[in-house]
Design a protein around this motif. Structure first.
Motif, mmCIF file in Angstrom:
data_model
loop_
_atom_site.group_PDB
_atom_site.id
_atom_site.type_symbol
_atom_site.label_atom_id
_atom_site.label_comp_id
_atom_site.label_asym_id
_atom_site.label_seq_id
_atom_site.Cartn_x
_atom_site.Cartn_y
_atom_site.Cartn_z
ATOM 1 N N ASP A 134 17.224 53.181 41.563
ATOM 2 C CA ASP A 134 17.197 53.692 42.704
ATOM 3 C C ASP A 134 15.185 53.928 43.339
ATOM 4 O O ASP A 134 14.756 54.452 42.584
ATOM 5 C CB ASP A 134 17.409 54.737 43.096
ATOM 6 N N PRO A 135 15.147 53.327 43.803
ATOM 7 C CA PRO A 135 13.284 52.420 44.113
ATOM 8 C C PRO A 135 12.956 53.734 44.614
ATOM 9 O O PRO A 135 11.733 54.011 44.093
ATOM 10 C CB PRO A 135 13.452 52.117 44.966
ATOM 11 N N ARG A 136 13.596 54.939 45.546
ATOM 12 C CA ARG A 136 13.606 56.126 45.608
ATOM 13 C C ARG A 136 13.212 57.877 44.524
ATOM 14 O O ARG A 136 12.843 58.895 44.641
ATOM 15 C CB ARG A 136 13.861 56.678 46.989
ATOM 16 N N VAL A 137 13.025 56.777 42.938
ATOM 17 C CA VAL A 137 12.859 58.037 41.957
ATOM 18 C C VAL A 137 12.164 57.219 41.188
ATOM 19 O O VAL A 137 12.178 56.526 40.718
ATOM 20 C CB VAL A 137 14.892 57.638 41.467
ATOM 21 N N GLY A 138 11.459 58.901 41.095
ATOM 22 C CA GLY A 138 10.554 58.865 40.199
ATOM 23 C C GLY A 138 9.199 57.768 39.759
ATOM 24 O O GLY A 138 9.066 56.897 41.266
ATOM 25 N N LEU A 139 9.505 56.183 39.394
ATOM 26 C CA LEU A 139 8.490 55.205 39.495
ATOM 27 C C LEU A 139 9.208 54.328 39.886
ATOM 28 O O LEU A 139 8.226 52.919 38.892
ATOM 29 C CB LEU A 139 7.217 55.506 38.645
ATOM 30 N N ASN A 140 10.612 54.422 39.773
ATOM 31 C CA ASN A 140 10.674 53.058 39.542
ATOM 32 C C ASN A 140 10.684 51.387 40.712
ATOM 33 O O ASN A 140 11.159 50.243 40.615
ATOM 34 C CB ASN A 140 12.746 53.545 40.426
ATOM 35 N N GLU A 141 10.247 52.346 41.976
ATOM 36 C CA GLU A 141 9.820 51.586 43.528
ATOM 37 C C GLU A 141 9.051 50.065 42.530
ATOM 38 O O GLU A 141 9.146 48.969 42.851
ATOM 39 C CB GLU A 141 8.952 52.232 44.173
ATOM 40 N N ARG A 142 8.157 50.670 41.202
ATOM 41 C CA ARG A 142 7.411 49.669 40.614
ATOM 42 C C ARG A 142 8.210 48.082 39.984
ATOM 43 O O ARG A 142 8.156 47.419 40.243
ATOM 44 C CB ARG A 142 6.447 50.010 39.986
ATOM 45 N N SER A 143 9.870 48.761 39.687
ATOM 46 C CA SER A 143 10.606 47.547 38.668
ATOM 47 C C SER A 143 11.291 46.622 39.989
ATOM 48 O O SER A 143 12.314 45.857 39.493
ATOM 49 C CB SER A 143 11.238 48.011 38.195
ATOM 50 N N VAL A 144 11.362 47.246 41.782
ATOM 51 C CA VAL A 144 11.715 46.395 42.536
ATOM 52 C C VAL A 144 10.817 45.827 43.422
ATOM 53 O O VAL A 144 11.207 45.402 44.578
ATOM 54 C CB VAL A 144 12.549 47.494 43.229
ATOM 55 N N GLN A 145 10.186 45.659 43.227
ATOM 56 C CA GLN A 145 8.670 45.080 44.232
ATOM 57 C C GLN A 145 9.079 43.468 43.611
ATOM 58 O O GLN A 145 8.048 43.077 45.314
ATOM 59 C CB GLN A 145 7.079 45.630 43.807
ATOM 60 N N TRP A 146 9.808 43.206 43.364
ATOM 61 C CA TRP A 146 9.680 41.779 43.507
ATOM 62 C C TRP A 146 10.988 41.320 44.402
ATOM 63 O O TRP A 146 10.890 40.038 45.135
ATOM 64 C CB TRP A 146 10.778 41.086 42.241
ATOM 65 N N VAL A 147 11.735 42.851 44.953
ATOM 66 C CA VAL A 147 12.666 42.447 46.085
ATOM 67 C C VAL A 147 12.447 41.491 47.926
ATOM 68 O O VAL A 147 12.705 41.246 47.945
ATOM 69 C CB VAL A 147 13.422 43.717 46.763
#
Length: 106
Positions: A63-76
């Motif tokens: 879930d990109p809305r949790v913590g710093l997860n957004e960084r790991s899904v920027q490839w999408v």
């Protein structure tokens, strides 16, 4: 963007007239799949929806809305995604002199 245009054109070719009765309406919410355009893998999709929630549902991203997860899904957002479905259309409908498609939202 090219894929969205191709989908819209395909749907335009198969939908019914704007003067339809309720019995002639055809809803296309079910049976969708999605995947990266450069890959063969396809996963179940929810339409209407967005690619991030479909990827989360398939267990492919966190879930990109949790913590710093957004960084790991920027490839999408750097990938091209294809959403597709198939459906049947009555011959009588295809024989109509006019066929319209109505999108209540994209």
């Amino acid at each position: 963007m090219k894929h969205i245009i191709k989908l819209l054109i395909a749907l335009l070719l198969f939908m019914a007239t704007g003067q339809m009765t309720a019995q002639q309406r055809q809803y296309l919410h079910d049976g969708w799949s999605f995947g990266m355009s450069r890959m063969a893998n396809r996963y179940a999709a929810v339409v209407p929806g967005v690619v991030h929630t479909d990827l989360m549902r398939a267990g492919l991203i966190v879930d990109p809305r949790v913590g710093l997860n957004e960084r790991s899904v920027q490839w999408v957002d750097k990938e091209d995604w294809i959403y597709e479905t198939t459906f049947d259309v009555a011959d009588s409908l295809l024989a109509s002199s006019r066929i319209d498609i109505c999108f209540d939202g994209l």
